[in-house]
Design a protein around this motif. Structure first.
Motif, mmCIF file in Angstrom:
data_model
loop_
_atom_site.group_PDB
_atom_site.id
_atom_site.type_symbol
_atom_site.label_atom_id
_atom_site.label_comp_id
_atom_site.label_asym_id
_atom_site.label_seq_id
_atom_site.Cartn_x
_atom_site.Cartn_y
_atom_site.Cartn_z
ATOM 1 N N LEU A 250 0.804 -1.216 0.000
ATOM 2 C CA LEU A 250 0.000 0.000 0.000
ATOM 3 C C LEU A 250 0.837 1.267 0.000
ATOM 4 N N ASP A 251 2.014 1.220 0.651
ATOM 5 C CA ASP A 251 2.827 2.431 0.768
ATOM 6 C C ASP A 251 4.234 2.052 1.204
ATOM 7 N N VAL A 252 5.189 2.889 0.835
ATOM 8 C CA VAL A 252 6.558 2.821 1.360
ATOM 9 C C VAL A 252 6.872 4.188 1.939
ATOM 10 N N VAL A 253 7.162 4.237 3.223
ATOM 11 C CA VAL A 253 7.427 5.492 3.917
ATOM 12 C C VAL A 253 8.926 5.592 4.191
ATOM 13 N N GLU A 254 9.514 6.726 3.809
ATOM 14 C CA GLU A 254 10.929 7.001 4.058
ATOM 15 C C GLU A 254 10.998 8.222 4.971
ATOM 16 N N PRO A 255 11.033 8.013 6.286
ATOM 17 C CA PRO A 255 10.934 9.137 7.220
ATOM 18 C C PRO A 255 12.089 10.128 7.062
ATOM 19 N N GLU A 256 11.747 11.402 7.030
ATOM 20 C CA GLU A 256 12.766 12.444 7.024
ATOM 21 C C GLU A 256 13.223 12.720 8.457
ATOM 22 N N TRP A 257 14.445 13.187 8.580
ATOM 23 C CA TRP A 257 14.998 13.450 9.905
ATOM 24 C C TRP A 257 14.377 14.727 10.472
ATOM 25 N N PRO A 258 13.732 14.653 11.642
ATOM 26 C CA PRO A 258 13.084 15.842 12.211
ATOM 27 C C PRO A 258 14.082 16.754 12.920
ATOM 28 N N GLY A 259 13.767 18.031 12.970
ATOM 29 C CA GLY A 259 14.665 18.992 13.585
ATOM 30 C C GLY A 259 14.877 18.779 15.070
ATOM 31 N N TRP A 260 13.886 18.189 15.757
ATOM 32 C CA TRP A 260 14.006 18.020 17.211
ATOM 33 C C TRP A 260 14.968 16.904 17.598
ATOM 34 N N ASN A 261 15.273 16.008 16.665
ATOM 35 C CA ASN A 261 16.037 14.806 17.001
ATOM 36 C C ASN A 261 17.535 15.074 16.841
ATOM 37 N N THR A 262 18.250 15.154 17.945
ATOM 38 C CA THR A 262 19.688 15.439 17.917
ATOM 39 C C THR A 262 20.541 14.228 18.245
ATOM 40 N N GLN A 263 19.922 13.063 18.390
ATOM 41 C CA GLN A 263 20.673 11.884 18.814
ATOM 42 C C GLN A 263 21.429 11.230 17.657
#
Length: 291
Positions: A250-263
């Motif tokens: 149904l879908d392929v999701v490629e998450p983008e890196w969010p600004g809040w995540n510094t790890q």
């Protein structure tokens, strides 16, 4: 359960394992990875437990949360559904599902990871599998110990599929235990990462090997025995595996890196995450046909 890309130590008392690329079959991969996760579960939960939370459904090191993504469907629609989590680790995702009113079963190959699930459940609710509404099962995903059509939904956040030599076998097993029309969503390391070093800094942005080389990554002890195995599939391979196992993609999701995540998490980092994908999430649905 999200791995570190195979760069963790197997034991302080043992020599550092040698990293090689070689063939590794289903039984060898299963044995090696069961041992690796049993040995490294404590360190893994110590290092990543705060990010994963005790009852949070995180799909990937980018931090994509099921509460916002809704890849399994609306949270309100989970109530009463029987859900199988494959490669559950300490069952953090299953615990979130239970909080939405679902009836999750958390399955993992590693006994020690499931002991952490019991520990978290004891601390929060007085006993995993009882007060927290999560049933725990220790089993190999290549042979699921459930009857046909036992579950309404299935999910796997970096569990099992990156570590098996025969992913179609696992997918067919998941299809078998899902009801017709049931959804299965799983996340894995994005295939493009296999062409790059598993490093979070600038050195991790240089192509060093062929994307098309499917030779497994294996860590060996001094006797040449595999103590950790990961298997590479290209994006096309993953699509063919899903379809070949009897699912609709149904879908392929490629998450983008969010600004809040510094790890930094193994080879995942803000630097790399802003330039290339680190995770691929496949949203699948079991066909309506029986069998």
């Amino acid at each position: 359960m999200i791995q570190d890309g195979g760069d963790g130590p197997s034991s302080e008392a043992e020599a550092e394992p040698a990293a090689v690329r070689r063939r590794a079959g289903g039984a060898e991969s299963s044995r090696a990875n069961r041992g690796w996760w049993d040995r490294n579960a404590d360190e893994y939960q110590d290092e990543h437990g705060s990010f994963l939370g005790d009852a949070r459904f995180v799909w990937c090191p980018e931090g994509l949360d099921e509460a916002q993504a809704g890849l399994l469907g609306p949270a309100a629609g989970l109530r009463g559904l029987r859900v199988l989590e494959v490669g559950a680790g300490a069952a953090q995702c299953s615990r979130w599902l239970a909080a939405q009113g679902a009836r999750p079963v958390a399955l993992d190959l590693s006994h020690r990871q499931l002991q952490h699930a019991l520990r978290i459940g004891d601390g929060e609710h007085g006993g995993a599998g009882e007060g927290d509404g999560v049933a725990l099962v220790e089993a190999d995903a290549r042979s699921l110990p459930f009857a046909d059509g036992s579950f309404d939904l299935g999910c796997s956040a970096f569990g099992a599929l990156p570590f098996v030599a025969d992913p179609v076998r696992v997918l067919r097993e998941v299809r078998r235990v899902l009801r017709p029309g049931g959804r299965f969503v799983f996340s894995v390391t994005h295939p493009v990462r296999w062409a790059l070093p598993d490093e979070p800094g600038p050195e991790g942005l240089t192509v060093l090997s062929s994307y098309f080389d499917r030779t497994p990554y294996v860590e060996e002890d001094e006797r040449g025995r595999a103590v950790y195995v990961e298997h590479h599939r290209t994006m096309g391979d993953r699509v063919r595996d899903v379809v070949g196992a009897g699912f609709r993609l149904l879908d392929v999701v490629e998450p983008e890196w969010p600004g809040w995540n510094t790890q930094e998490w193994g080879g995942w980092s803000p630097l790399r995450g802003r330039l290339i994908p680190g995770t691929a999430i496949f949203v699948c649905e079991r066909d309506e046909a029986g069998g």
